[in-house]
Motif scaffolding. Sequence first.
Motif, PDB file in Angstrom:
ATOM      1  N   THR A  61       0.825  -1.203   0.000  1.00  0.00           N
ATOM      2  CA  THR A  61       0.000   0.000   0.000  1.00  0.00           C
ATOM      3  C   THR A  61       0.861   1.255   0.000  1.00  0.00           C
ATOM      4  O   THR A  61       0.633   2.174  -0.786  1.00  0.00           O
ATOM      5  CB  THR A  61      -0.951   0.013   1.221  1.00  0.00           C
ATOM      6  N   SER A  64       3.208   2.169  -3.265  1.00  0.00           N
ATOM      7  CA  SER A  64       2.513   2.602  -4.469  1.00  0.00           C
ATOM      8  C   SER A  64       1.900   3.982  -4.255  1.00  0.00           C
ATOM      9  O   SER A  64       1.079   4.152  -3.346  1.00  0.00           O
ATOM     10  CB  SER A  64       1.397   1.601  -4.798  1.00  0.00           C
ATOM     11  N   LEU A  66      -0.435   5.501  -5.863  1.00  0.00           N
ATOM     12  CA  LEU A  66      -1.888   5.412  -5.977  1.00  0.00           C
ATOM     13  C   LEU A  66      -2.491   4.820  -4.703  1.00  0.00           C
ATOM     14  O   LEU A  66      -3.420   5.386  -4.125  1.00  0.00           O
ATOM     15  CB  LEU A  66      -2.288   4.565  -7.193  1.00  0.00           C
ATOM     16  N   ASN A  67      -1.969   3.701  -4.263  1.00  0.00           N
ATOM     17  CA  ASN A  67      -2.501   3.047  -3.066  1.00  0.00           C
ATOM     18  C   ASN A  67      -2.257   3.880  -1.817  1.00  0.00           C
ATOM     19  O   ASN A  67      -3.110   3.933  -0.921  1.00  0.00           O
ATOM     20  CB  ASN A  67      -1.900   1.654  -2.904  1.00  0.00           C
ATOM     21  N   THR A  70      -4.762   6.770  -1.824  1.00  0.00           N
ATOM     22  CA  THR A  70      -6.082   6.218  -1.529  1.00  0.00           C
ATOM     23  C   THR A  70      -6.195   5.886  -0.044  1.00  0.00           C
ATOM     24  O   THR A  70      -7.203   6.186   0.594  1.00  0.00           O
ATOM     25  CB  THR A  70      -6.340   4.953  -2.386  1.00  0.00           C
ATOM     26  N   PHE A  81     -13.059   6.425  -4.607  1.00  0.00           N
ATOM     27  CA  PHE A  81     -13.742   5.721  -5.693  1.00  0.00           C
ATOM     28  C   PHE A  81     -15.196   5.409  -5.356  1.00  0.00           C
ATOM     29  O   PHE A  81     -15.764   4.433  -5.836  1.00  0.00           O
ATOM     30  CB  PHE A  81     -12.970   4.446  -6.051  1.00  0.00           C
ATOM     31  N   ASN A 129       0.506  13.506 -12.253  1.00  0.00           N
ATOM     32  CA  ASN A 129      -0.521  13.211 -11.242  1.00  0.00           C
ATOM     33  C   ASN A 129       0.097  13.083  -9.852  1.00  0.00           C
ATOM     34  O   ASN A 129      -0.435  13.633  -8.881  1.00  0.00           O
ATOM     35  CB  ASN A 129      -1.260  11.914 -11.562  1.00  0.00           C
ATOM     36  N   VAL A 149      -6.343  11.370  -7.772  1.00  0.00           N
ATOM     37  CA  VAL A 149      -6.194   9.937  -7.491  1.00  0.00           C
ATOM     38  C   VAL A 149      -6.958   9.133  -8.540  1.00  0.00           C
ATOM     39  O   VAL A 149      -6.475   8.124  -9.052  1.00  0.00           O
ATOM     40  CB  VAL A 149      -6.648   9.599  -6.047  1.00  0.00           C
ATOM     41  N   ARG A 150      -8.142   9.601  -8.876  1.00  0.00           N
ATOM     42  CA  ARG A 150      -8.927   8.923  -9.924  1.00  0.00           C
ATOM     43  C   ARG A 150      -8.196   8.981 -11.268  1.00  0.00           C
ATOM     44  O   ARG A 150      -8.165   7.993 -12.005  1.00  0.00           O
ATOM     45  CB  ARG A 150     -10.303   9.572 -10.052  1.00  0.00           C
ATOM     46  N   LYS A 153      -5.307   6.590 -11.184  1.00  0.00           N
ATOM     47  CA  LYS A 153      -5.751   5.205 -11.364  1.00  0.00           C
ATOM     48  C   LYS A 153      -6.010   4.924 -12.847  1.00  0.00           C
ATOM     49  O   LYS A 153      -5.583   3.890 -13.369  1.00  0.00           O
ATOM     50  CB  LYS A 153      -7.015   4.926 -10.555  1.00  0.00           C
ATOM     51  N   THR A 156      -2.654   4.794 -14.653  1.00  0.00           N
ATOM     52  CA  THR A 156      -1.917   3.589 -14.272  1.00  0.00           C
ATOM     53  C   THR A 156      -2.482   2.358 -14.986  1.00  0.00           C
ATOM     54  O   THR A 156      -1.729   1.521 -15.499  1.00  0.00           O
ATOM     55  CB  THR A 156      -1.959   3.404 -12.741  1.00  0.00           C
ATOM     56  N   GLN A 157      -3.799   2.264 -15.026  1.00  0.00           N
ATOM     57  CA  GLN A 157      -4.426   1.127 -15.711  1.00  0.00           C
ATOM     58  C   GLN A 157      -4.154   1.181 -17.216  1.00  0.00           C
ATOM     59  O   GLN A 157      -3.874   0.150 -17.838  1.00  0.00           O
ATOM     60  CB  GLN A 157      -5.929   1.116 -15.443  1.00  0.00           C
TER      61      GLN A 157
END
Length: 170
Positions: A61, A64, A66-67, A70, A81, A129, A149-150, A153, A156-157
């Motif tokens: 967590t 990362s 992003l994690n 979040t 989210f 970001n 954060v969105r 994500k 990243t995806q």
Amino acid sequence: MQNYFELFSLSPDFAIDLSALEQTYQTQIAQYHPDKFATHGDKEKTIAVQNTSLINSAFDTLKSPLNRATYLLELQGINAFDEKDTQMDVGFLMAQIELRESLEAIKAEKDEIALDDFIEDISEKIKKNITQIQEFFKENNTNKIKNNVRELKFHTQLSAQASRLMDEWL
């Protein structure tokens, strides 16, 4: 549940010392390694496995961006989210569509050079970001953090999809 930052003796902040995180992780994971508990009773073995699981989850967590972002929001009771929260920047929504269409066009044309450029562009967006998220945490601007954060994500995806496509082609 133990706070992941406390577990690694870090301040709950987006900007963390990743090498300190890594060092503390290595120390803690070694402390609960299953081999050290091979001759112990079932209770001690179970506790060691649970601690190892917690340490691994916390490390994954926090390492990362992003994690970590979040998780920091979750500590404040904010779900980045939340499906009920649909407000997003229209410009970003349009950019999402354009980026997906670009990737589809690159895929259809099997253009490795364009895919490489696309991956590089997305990597820059990810870096941007992360920088913005760090700034917004300093400002304590949770709405901008949540939106970034969105975006992170999504980028990243998309980067993972593009990288898998590159792997398939090579």
